[in-house]
Enzyme design. Structure first.
Site, short mmCIF file in Angstrom:
data_model
loop_
_atom_site.label_atom_id
_atom_site.label_comp_id
_atom_site.label_asym_id
_atom_site.label_seq_id
_atom_site.Cartn_x
_atom_site.Cartn_y
_atom_site.Cartn_z
N GLY A 89 15.07 8.64 2.66
CA GLY A 89 15.89 7.62 2.03
C GLY A 89 15.83 6.21 2.63
N TRP A 142 13.64 3.74 2.24
CA TRP A 142 13.34 2.68 1.25
C TRP A 142 14.56 2.42 0.37
CZ3 TRP A 142 7.82 2.22 -1.25
CH2 TRP A 142 6.86 2.16 -0.23
N LYS A 175 1.90 3.45 -2.03
CA LYS A 175 1.09 3.72 -0.83
C LYS A 175 -0.24 4.36 -1.23
CE LYS A 175 2.46 7.13 2.01
NZ LYS A 175 3.42 7.59 3.02
#
Ligand SMILES: C[S@@+](CC[C@H](N)C(=O)[O-])C[C@H]1O[C@@H](n2cnc3c(N)ncnc32)[C@H](O)[C@@H]1O
Length: 235
Positions: free
Chosen positions: A82, A84, A190
């Site tokens: 959590g 981000w 990513k």
């Protein structure tokens, strides 16, 4: 006989050398622990109350590209534990703390259950399942301004396999974003460098005004990880 004895003697010496080398080397768990203890981002995360050092990657990306603005509607794919989401809550003003500024929305999904985070709606969901995009739009009450993904498939240890797996996840996340993003939206994901990321870039360039490849300072220099930031979605 003499020959076989010599060979076995050499074998013994080889084994002794290998055992010595293994003893001389640190276990990977010890190396991981040392790296964690010496990592300034790990220490900062503890002080700042973030659930992990990953939080600084999105902070640094947002410092540069400014997509987490007050009032933004954000979807965080693969959000556990959590970090981000915690950053996004503050930046989009999800708790309405910045008076006079628009209040944003954060929707986080992950395969795993995520401990609640004030200001975030969290769901246990595989974003690859059929209809996941419709579910997310329903929960969000419309299109998103930002779709961000820090997802990684579990590592196989084989560099090229891991690269292909993460690119496949990233391509699926991009398809998801094409469906969920509003005009002008941002996609952040990513990737692991490894040769095939060029195709993803080409696909993104057809749908976004700008596509950048970034390695934020918080991303470890010995990792092939980097991030694509695609802004100005135009359908
Ligand atoms: C590196 S972690 C994310 C860390 C997160 N950004 C943070 O700051 O805490 C990657 C996450 O992606 C999730 N993930 C991988 N594949 C997924 C999928 N198909 N659907 C949803 N989540 C997925 C994993 O369960 C894992 O929790």
């Amino acid at each position: 006989m003499a020959k076989s004895g010599n060979t076995s003697g050499r074998g013994q010496r080889d084994l002794r050398t290998r055992v010595k080398t293994a003893r001389g080397r640190k276990l990977s768990s010890t190396r991981w622990l040392e790296r964690q203890l010496n990592d300034p981002y790990v220490k900062r995360a503890q002080t700042d109350g973030f659930r992990g050092r990953a939080a600084y990657k999105i902070l640094e990306l947002d410092d540069k590209y400014r997509f987490l603005v007050p009032g933004a509607r954000v979807v965080d794919l693969g959000c556990a534990p959590g970090g981000w989401c915690q950053v996004a809550v503050k930046r989009v003003n999800a708790l309405g703390e910045k008076s006079g500024k628009a209040v944003g929305t954060i929707l986080g999904v992950d395969l795993q259950e995520v401990e609640p985070i004030a200001g975030c709606e969290l769901h246990q969901l595989d974003f690859l399942e059929d209809g996941a995009d419709d579910k997310v739009k329903d929960w969000l009450g419309g299109q998103a301004d930002v779709v961000m993904s820090d997802m990684a498939a579990s590592a196989s240890g084989h560099k090229q396999t891991d690269h292909l797996r993460i690119i496949a996840l990233c391509e699926a996340a991009a398809e998801f974003a094409f469906d969920v993003l509003a005009e002008g939206g941002t996609f952040v994901a990513k990737v692991l460098a490894g040769g095939t990321e060029g195709d993803l870039q080409k696909t993104l360039k057809r749908r976004f005004a700008k596509v950048a490849n970034v390695k934020p300072p918080a991303s470890r220099s010995d990792s092939s990880e980097k991030f694509v930031v695609a802004t100005g979605f135009h359908g």
